[in-house]
Design an enzyme around this catalytic site. Structure first.
Site, mmCIF file in Angstrom:
data_model
loop_
_atom_site.group_PDB
_atom_site.id
_atom_site.type_symbol
_atom_site.label_atom_id
_atom_site.label_comp_id
_atom_site.label_asym_id
_atom_site.label_seq_id
_atom_site.Cartn_x
_atom_site.Cartn_y
_atom_site.Cartn_z
ATOM 1 C CD GLU A 165 -3.120 -1.172 2.044
ATOM 2 O OE1 GLU A 165 -2.999 -0.495 3.072
ATOM 3 O OE2 GLU A 165 -4.123 -1.849 1.777
ATOM 4 C CD GLU A 262 -4.020 -6.010 1.762
ATOM 5 O OE1 GLU A 262 -4.826 -5.365 2.460
ATOM 6 O OE2 GLU A 262 -2.794 -5.923 1.872
#
Ligand code: CA
Length: 611
Positions: A165, A262
């Site tokens: 991320e 995810e």
């Protein structure tokens, strides 16, 4: 026996078939904490009720790929684990061996940190402190190569992710020239180890049109990668349609493969391990917090991926279930085995987050197993996605509670019907009877809960009684922000802006973050008020403002200036500030943020009521 390649009409969930799902689609799960959980005594069971190796259960349910995060050194000076699965290289190697037995490849997710890396923190490993960018790149390359070599001895690696991320930074670096140098060092190590392994980069939140920027930075800085991967949590990250659009744009315009690395969704509001969950309120969400809602969420993410031509979907930590129900007993296990999201031993490395909030699983209500380790029907979405599944009988799933906001002077009337949601996702309005005794007792501003009954099932109305709010767009729901005057500026990476995320209520909030120190003020002028006493209130969440952070709301009238401070108390931990003041006609209301580099937060729900 069920014929291959046909729809199952006698399943325990509905799954609409996903058209054009490729045969080699990655039906993946992230299983990073599994060994810490097993060490804590957690057991898993097959659909037949018998205890079984979880990798086998997952494989039978259609899972064909395992993701695992790697932290460089998630241990303190005494060798105590930071928690979150104590996910070092050794842990990944053990998971690789277990995956291999079921014929599954590994997707290795390097955070390049000693603990969690996400948009709010990207701390470099302890061992790399003080290194310049060349030294750090060299260390990263060596670490990546050595780690892959060790993990690869235990099971096949199919894909590697360089940073986690990395929207705002990676490994302590927030300039793209440095981030790209680190990514290229990682890519070089992966290629050198095995040129058949796919190299992925990873970002989160496709909502704000930033993916085109990220893909362009990667291109400008010649980053060597194959796969542009995204996190996508439906309760935070917008619609599946937008996800498809953003990933399609990257695939077509930049010629890269795309992936959903995810996703997850809640099947219950309940918490199983006496440590609060990060998502627990189903109000206003895309799907009910039910097994059927969770199944629909996962199915729709798979469909969004297929529509974008993506490689696959990885469900995040479907097995992070409670180590027990009792807080005191659980805490011993979280500390000893690292089976909670953070142990107290992480406090030195991550004092502001783990050091304050350490504890258990914040996602046990988003697992694909119940609190006791039995698989939920929604686990089978992977298996059913290609051909679809339906139940013999379409049953009522939930009757969602409703929310009503009324002015104090309005008639006290509630809706005559509420929507029943069925297991297949269809809805039907049914009559509801509200408790009139409770409703008649509502007489002043405040929040109330009114009980209702429909077809013998209980439903609640969350009723808020308000005075007229004199602030325009106080919740930042309206795109038109012209009534708010913003003064102050941000660096190239930073932002102070309305965002459709992290709202306290509704969809939007006023978000800020910068890699440089921030100092800005936002005001609104309000005129035409009756003379009297008024109350201004607002909410703020956020973190990393530094020891000298100042965040406050204020009022300025002819009669004087007032100010009320709020602390940055963590993600979604909204704190309220309130000012009472007098005016005879007008007021300027506003907010000010002064914080250190890396500070972030979001304002919401400005209200100005006459008292
Ligand atoms: Ca929990």
């Amino acid at each position: 026996m069920l014929a291959a390649c046909s729809k199952n009409n006698n399943a325990d969930i509905y799954v609409e078939a996903v058209p054009n799902l490729p045969g080699n689609f990655m039906h993946g799960v992230d299983l990073s904490t599994i060994i810490a959980l097993e060490n804590s005594g957690v057991k898993f069971y097959g659909f037949d009720g018998k205890e079984q190796d979880i990798f086998k259960i997952l494989s039978k349910a259609g899972v064909n790929y395992i993701r695992v995060r790697v932290w460089n050194d998630p241990f303190d000076a005494e060798g105590q684990g930071y928690g979150g699965g104590n996910c070092d290289v050794k842990n990944a190697a053990a998971i690789a061996a277990r995956a291999k037995k079921q014929g599954m490849k590994l997707f290795v997710d390097f955070h390049y940190s000693d603990f969690w890396a996400d948009p709010s923190k990207q701390m470099a490993p302890k061992a790399w402190a003080g290194m310049d960018i060349e030294q750090k790149a060299a260390a990263l390359e060596q670490f990546t190569f050595d780690a892959l070599k060790e993990i690869g001895q235990h099971g096949p690696i199919g894909m590697v992710q360089l940073g986690n991320e990395t929207n705002n930074a990676m490994c302590g670096e927030n300039k793209w020239i440095n981030i790209s140098a680190l990514m290229n060092a990682g890519a070089k190590a992966v290629r050198q180890y095995n040129k058949n392994i796919k190299v992925a980069v990873h970002f989160t939140d496709p909502q704000h049109g930033r993916y085109v920027n990220f893909a362009q930075y990667l291109k400008n800085f010649n980053v060597d990668y194959d796969v542009f991967a995204s996190s996508y949590y439906p309760y935070w990250h917008g619609t599946p349609e937008n996800l498809t659009a953003q990933l399609t744009m990257v695939r077509e315009r930049y010629g890269k493969e795309v992936l959903i690395a995810e996703t997850a969704y809640a099947y219950t509001e309940e918490d199983g391990d006496a440590f609060g969950n990060i998502v627990s309120d189903p109000r206003g969400q895309m799907y009910p917090f039910s097994i059927y809602g969770q199944a629909r969420s996962l199915r729709n993410v798979i469909a969004a991926a297929a529509n974008a031509g993506a490689l696959g979907v990885f469900y995040w930590e479907p097995a992070w279930i409670p180590v027990g129900a009792d807080y005191d007993a659980n805490r011993v296990k979280w500390e000893q085995f690292g089976s909670g999201w953070a142990a107290s031993y992480a406090s030195d490395y991550d004092p502001r987050d783990a050091g304050v909030w350490y504890g258990g699983s914040g996602v046990d209500n988003q697992a694909l197993f119940d609190f006791n380790g039995h698989p939920l029907p929604s686990l089978n979405v992977f298996k059913y996605a290609k051909n679809g599944a339906s139940m013999r009988e379409n049953i009522i799933d939930t009757i969602p509670d409703i929310e009503v906001v009324q002015l104090r002077t309005a008639p006290r009337v509630l809706p005559e019907t509420v929507n029943v949601v069925y297991a297949d996702g269809s809805e039907q309005a049914v009559p509801v009877t509200w408790n009139t005794t409770q409703l008649d007792a509502v007489n002043t501003i405040g929040d109330y809960v009114i009980d209702g009954t429909t077809s013998g099932t209980a439903v609640k109305c969350y009723l808020s009684i308000e005075e007229k709010n004199h602030i325009t767009n106080g919740g930042f729901e309206d795109r038109d922000m012209s009534m708010w005057k913003i003064s102050g500026s941000v660096s190239r990476e930073g932002h102070i802006e309305r965002r459709t995320s992290d709202a306290r209520s509704g969809e939007a909030s006023f978000h800020f973050w910068d890699s440089e120190p921030l100092n800005f003020t936002v005001t609104q002028d309000i005129t035409g008020l009756d003379s009297g006493t008024y109350m201004l209130s607002a909410y703020l969440h956020g973190d990393n403002g530094g020891p000298n952070a100042e965040c406050f709301i204020f009022t300025q009238t002819d009669l004087g200036y007032k100010r009320a401070d709020i602390e940055l108390a963590g993600y979604k931990n909204f704190q309220q500030a309130v000012i009472h003041f007098e005016t005879d006609k007008s007021v300027t209301v506003g907010l000010t943020v002064k914080c250190a580099a890396g500070g972030w937060g979001g304002w919401d729900d400005f209200k100005l009521f006459r008292q």
